[in-house]
Structures are given as C-alpha cells and as structure tokens.
Motif scaffolding. Structure first.
Motif, PDB file in Angstrom:
ATOM      1  N   ALA A 203       0.830  -1.203   0.000  1.00  0.00           N
ATOM      2  CA  ALA A 203       0.000   0.000   0.000  1.00  0.00           C
ATOM      3  C   ALA A 203       0.864   1.253   0.000  1.00  0.00           C
ATOM      4  O   ALA A 203       0.547   2.250  -0.679  1.00  0.00           O
ATOM      5  N   TRP A 204       1.948   1.223   0.745  1.00  0.00           N
ATOM      6  CA  TRP A 204       2.850   2.379   0.809  1.00  0.00           C
ATOM      7  C   TRP A 204       3.484   2.640  -0.552  1.00  0.00           C
ATOM      8  O   TRP A 204       3.490   3.767  -1.056  1.00  0.00           O
ATOM      9  N   ALA A 206       2.434   1.727  -3.448  1.00  0.00           N
ATOM     10  CA  ALA A 206       1.429   2.084  -4.453  1.00  0.00           C
ATOM     11  C   ALA A 206       0.872   3.480  -4.231  1.00  0.00           C
ATOM     12  O   ALA A 206       0.150   4.016  -5.089  1.00  0.00           O
ATOM     13  N   GLY A 207       1.186   4.067  -3.085  1.00  0.00           N
ATOM     14  CA  GLY A 207       0.630   5.382  -2.776  1.00  0.00           C
ATOM     15  C   GLY A 207      -0.870   5.332  -2.553  1.00  0.00           C
ATOM     16  O   GLY A 207      -1.576   6.321  -2.780  1.00  0.00           O
ATOM     17  N   ASP A 208      -1.343   4.182  -2.083  1.00  0.00           N
ATOM     18  CA  ASP A 208      -2.784   3.951  -1.918  1.00  0.00           C
ATOM     19  C   ASP A 208      -3.182   4.294  -0.480  1.00  0.00           C
ATOM     20  O   ASP A 208      -2.996   3.490   0.439  1.00  0.00           O
ATOM     21  N   LEU A 209      -3.734   5.474  -0.285  1.00  0.00           N
ATOM     22  CA  LEU A 209      -4.108   5.931   1.049  1.00  0.00           C
ATOM     23  C   LEU A 209      -5.118   4.997   1.704  1.00  0.00           C
ATOM     24  O   LEU A 209      -4.971   4.617   2.869  1.00  0.00           O
ATOM     25  N   ALA A 210      -6.159   4.621   0.964  1.00  0.00           N
ATOM     26  CA  ALA A 210      -7.208   3.772   1.528  1.00  0.00           C
ATOM     27  C   ALA A 210      -6.648   2.416   1.959  1.00  0.00           C
ATOM     28  O   ALA A 210      -6.977   1.904   3.035  1.00  0.00           O
ATOM     29  N   ALA A 211      -5.788   1.832   1.124  1.00  0.00           N
ATOM     30  CA  ALA A 211      -5.212   0.518   1.436  1.00  0.00           C
ATOM     31  C   ALA A 211      -4.256   0.612   2.626  1.00  0.00           C
ATOM     32  O   ALA A 211      -4.184  -0.292   3.457  1.00  0.00           O
ATOM     33  N   LEU A 212      -3.536   1.729   2.719  1.00  0.00           N
ATOM     34  CA  LEU A 212      -2.603   1.895   3.828  1.00  0.00           C
ATOM     35  C   LEU A 212      -3.351   2.059   5.141  1.00  0.00           C
ATOM     36  O   LEU A 212      -2.989   1.474   6.168  1.00  0.00           O
ATOM     37  N   VAL A 213      -4.443   2.822   5.119  1.00  0.00           N
ATOM     38  CA  VAL A 213      -5.281   2.967   6.312  1.00  0.00           C
ATOM     39  C   VAL A 213      -5.865   1.615   6.699  1.00  0.00           C
ATOM     40  O   VAL A 213      -5.926   1.257   7.883  1.00  0.00           O
ATOM     41  N   GLU A 214      -6.273   0.842   5.723  1.00  0.00           N
ATOM     42  CA  GLU A 214      -6.863  -0.472   5.981  1.00  0.00           C
ATOM     43  C   GLU A 214      -5.845  -1.431   6.591  1.00  0.00           C
ATOM     44  O   GLU A 214      -6.213  -2.320   7.376  1.00  0.00           O
ATOM     45  N   ALA A 215      -4.576  -1.250   6.265  1.00  0.00           N
ATOM     46  CA  ALA A 215      -3.539  -2.138   6.782  1.00  0.00           C
ATOM     47  C   ALA A 215      -3.209  -1.855   8.241  1.00  0.00           C
ATOM     48  O   ALA A 215      -2.549  -2.657   8.905  1.00  0.00           O
ATOM     49  N   LEU A 216      -3.670  -0.702   8.741  1.00  0.00           N
ATOM     50  CA  LEU A 216      -3.342  -0.272  10.100  1.00  0.00           C
ATOM     51  C   LEU A 216      -4.493  -0.505  11.073  1.00  0.00           C
ATOM     52  O   LEU A 216      -5.658  -0.331  10.718  1.00  0.00           O
ATOM     53  N   ALA A 244      -0.774   7.037   7.862  1.00  0.00           N
ATOM     54  CA  ALA A 244      -0.792   6.863   6.409  1.00  0.00           C
ATOM     55  C   ALA A 244      -0.377   8.141   5.703  1.00  0.00           C
ATOM     56  O   ALA A 244       0.401   8.117   4.738  1.00  0.00           O
ATOM     57  N   SER A 245      -0.851   9.266   6.172  1.00  0.00           N
ATOM     58  CA  SER A 245      -0.506  10.546   5.552  1.00  0.00           C
ATOM     59  C   SER A 245       0.987  10.821   5.661  1.00  0.00           C
ATOM     60  O   SER A 245       1.618  11.318   4.722  1.00  0.00           O
ATOM     61  N   PHE A 246       1.559  10.489   6.809  1.00  0.00           N
ATOM     62  CA  PHE A 246       2.991  10.697   6.989  1.00  0.00           C
ATOM     63  C   PHE A 246       3.789   9.862   6.001  1.00  0.00           C
ATOM     64  O   PHE A 246       4.693  10.370   5.321  1.00  0.00           O
TER      65      PHE A 246
END
Length: 317
Positions: A203-204, A206-216, A244-246
């Motif tokens: 996710a990181w 790919a720059g995928d904000l939604a996927a990165l949030v989902e991984a946390l 995720a934003s960071f």
C-alpha cells in the motif's frame, strides 16, 4: 543447553579461551542496553578489565565465563544509569537500535523448566516490541529481568551484579515482568505477521491511502527516531489517517525510495534504501490478531544504522 544460558556455576572454558565468550557477552549487553554500539563498548570494556588482571589474577578465576558475564552485566548496569540522563537530552523519540536477522541474536530456549507465563525466550527478547518495554524499566529492573527471565540466571547470581539481596532481585524481576505482561498482546503467527507487513509495504509503495489505512489497526501508533540528525516527527503519530498521511508524504518527497522486506530483530520488517542501496530507514512492526499493524517503529538516526549501511537485498529498480 545453549551456550548463552549456561549458568555461571557450570564448567567453563580455559582462561586462554575467554575471548570466545564474546558472542554471549554481546547478546547479553545488547538486551541490557538496546544499542549495538553501546553493547560493543560494554564488551570491549569487559575484555579491557580482563586483560588488566595479572596472570596470577586470571589463573585464580575458576570460571572465566562467570567472571566475564558478571563484569559485563555490571558495566551494562552502570551504562544504563548514565544513558537515562543522555536520553533526556535526545532530540525527538528514542528507539532501540535495530539489528539484522535473528542469526546470532536468538537461540533455542533453555532446558530449564519454567512456567511459560513467566518466561521470555531468547527469540522473543530481541524483538523491538520487548526492547521498547525494557526502556520503561529502571536499570536494576532491566538487569534483573534480562538475566533471570531471558538468560535463566538465579537471584543470588543477579544479586552479585546489582548489589542487592536475592529477595530484592526477585521483586525487581517481578515488577519488570508485570510491565511486560501489561504490554503483551495476543500472539500472532509468523505467517500472519509477514502478510500484514507485506500489505503495509504494498500500500505504501502504491501510494494507496485507503489501502494503507486499511492495513493499520484503528489504535495504531508510529514512532520515528531521527535523533535530530535527519528529518523525523518529534512526537508519536496516532491513528491510521495520521500514520498513512505521513508515510505517503515521505514517498512524495523521495519518489526514488525503495522499500524491501528484511528480518528486523528476528521478525519480518522493512528497510528503505536510496538509489545506491544505502539504508535510510529500518522499520520494525507489530501486528494484532486481526492481521493489522498496531505499531510502526522507524529508525532513521544514521548512527543507529551502521549494521544496515548497505542493503544486499535492496529491491531491483
């Protein structure tokens, strides 16, 4: 019984072979100090004291291993006391220094019969999660816990190190154990942890904000240690959105960053490198039983990355 867990009263090597104990001393000192550089210094000082002894003095030591371990433990205790003041002046968050792979840092469990609820294996004891908890302990608590719960030494032996009674050492270890239990989470299978780390990385990248949030995990936290030498947040980040934003911001600022999977302190983690393969950050992560990342510990302080200076497994570009 593994070499590291041989009691002090066990048969020991000839004094001329004392140098062979360096591996044991380094493993012990790293767990006591949370810093590979400090552990190296502690081991070096231990051998300096050994060589300062007269030939007669060394010959009179019936158990060189016991002497070396006891001396290294006392040096570690003194260093912990001074480290507290030093870390109060540290810029931003302080994290233990990460070490590569488990090889040389873990071992099979001791054969001593111990209640599983009251022990930590050598494998577990090098994890970033436990090292962070160890940082909350007093120096005496930490030494008592590491020597007893990890390396299986007796309270009378520990008392000889910390200068307290065996009963007091038992209380120190018990207090430390309560801290560990308070932070202990439901165990996660290695494959599940690796999958969670991989999902975070994908996710990181790919720059995928939604996927990165989902991984946390909803209560996830991230700590970045820059030591005032490189850019880093000065306070922990809380919550998936902030974390995720960071991380996506890091990617925007350095699009040529490469992130690979590595074993960090005995568990799957991540390593960030530049185009030349130089290590810029090492990430240790903890996972919940829901398969999401609960903690991200990022070490960016270049002084803590000597063991990772160049990554042989830097991803192909």
């Amino acid at each position: 019984m593994p070499e590291e867990t041989v009691p002090w009263h066990a048969e020991s090597p000839d004094p001329a072979e004392a140098i062979r104990e360096r591996s044991v001393l380094l493993k012990l000192s790293y767990r006591l100090l949370g810093s590979l550089a400090d552990a190296e210094d502690a081991v070096q000082e231990t051998y300096i004291r050994w060589h300062r002894l007269s030939d007669e003095g060394r010959d009179n030591i019936t158990n060189p291993r016991a002497w070396l371990i006891r001396t290294a433990s006392r040096i570690g205790l003194d260093m912990l006391k001074t480290a507290r003041a030093r870390r109060e002046r540290y810029v931003g968050e302080w994290l233990p220094e990460p070490v590569p792979v488990a090889n040389g840092w873990s071992s099979q469990e001791a054969s001593t019969v111990v209640d599983p609820a009251d022990r930590v294996s050598l494998d577990d004891s090098v994890s970033m999660a436990l090292l962070v908890v160890l940082e909350t302990m007093t120096p005496a608590e930490r030494v008592a816990f590491v020597l007893h719960d990890v390396f299986r030494y007796t309270y009378p032996e520990i008392a000889d190190v910390v200068g307290r009674t065996p009963a007091a050492c038992r209380q120190l270890a018990s207090s430390a154990r309560r801290r560990v239990r308070a932070e202990r989470r439901t165990p996660v299978r290695p494959a599940e942890h690796a999958a969670a780390v991989r999902a975070f990385r994908s996710a990181w990248q790919a720059g995928d904000l939604a996927a990165l949030v989902e991984a946390l995990d909803p209560d996830a936290t991230a700590i970045i240690d820059g030591g005032g030498l490189v850019s880093a947040t000065l306070a922990p980040l809380h919550g998936p959105a902030a974390i995720a934003s960071f991380f996506l911001g890091v990617w925007d600022r350095q699009p040529d960053l490469a992130v690979g999977e590595e074993i960090v302190n005995g568990e799957p983690g991540l390593i960030a490198t530049d185009r030349q393969g130089r290590t810029l950050a090492v990430l240790a992560l903890a996972t919940t039983d829901t398969g999401r990342i609960s903690h991200v510990w990022v070490v960016r302080n270049p002084r803590k990355l000597d063991a990772w200076r160049w990554s042989p497994t830097a991803p192909d570009r």
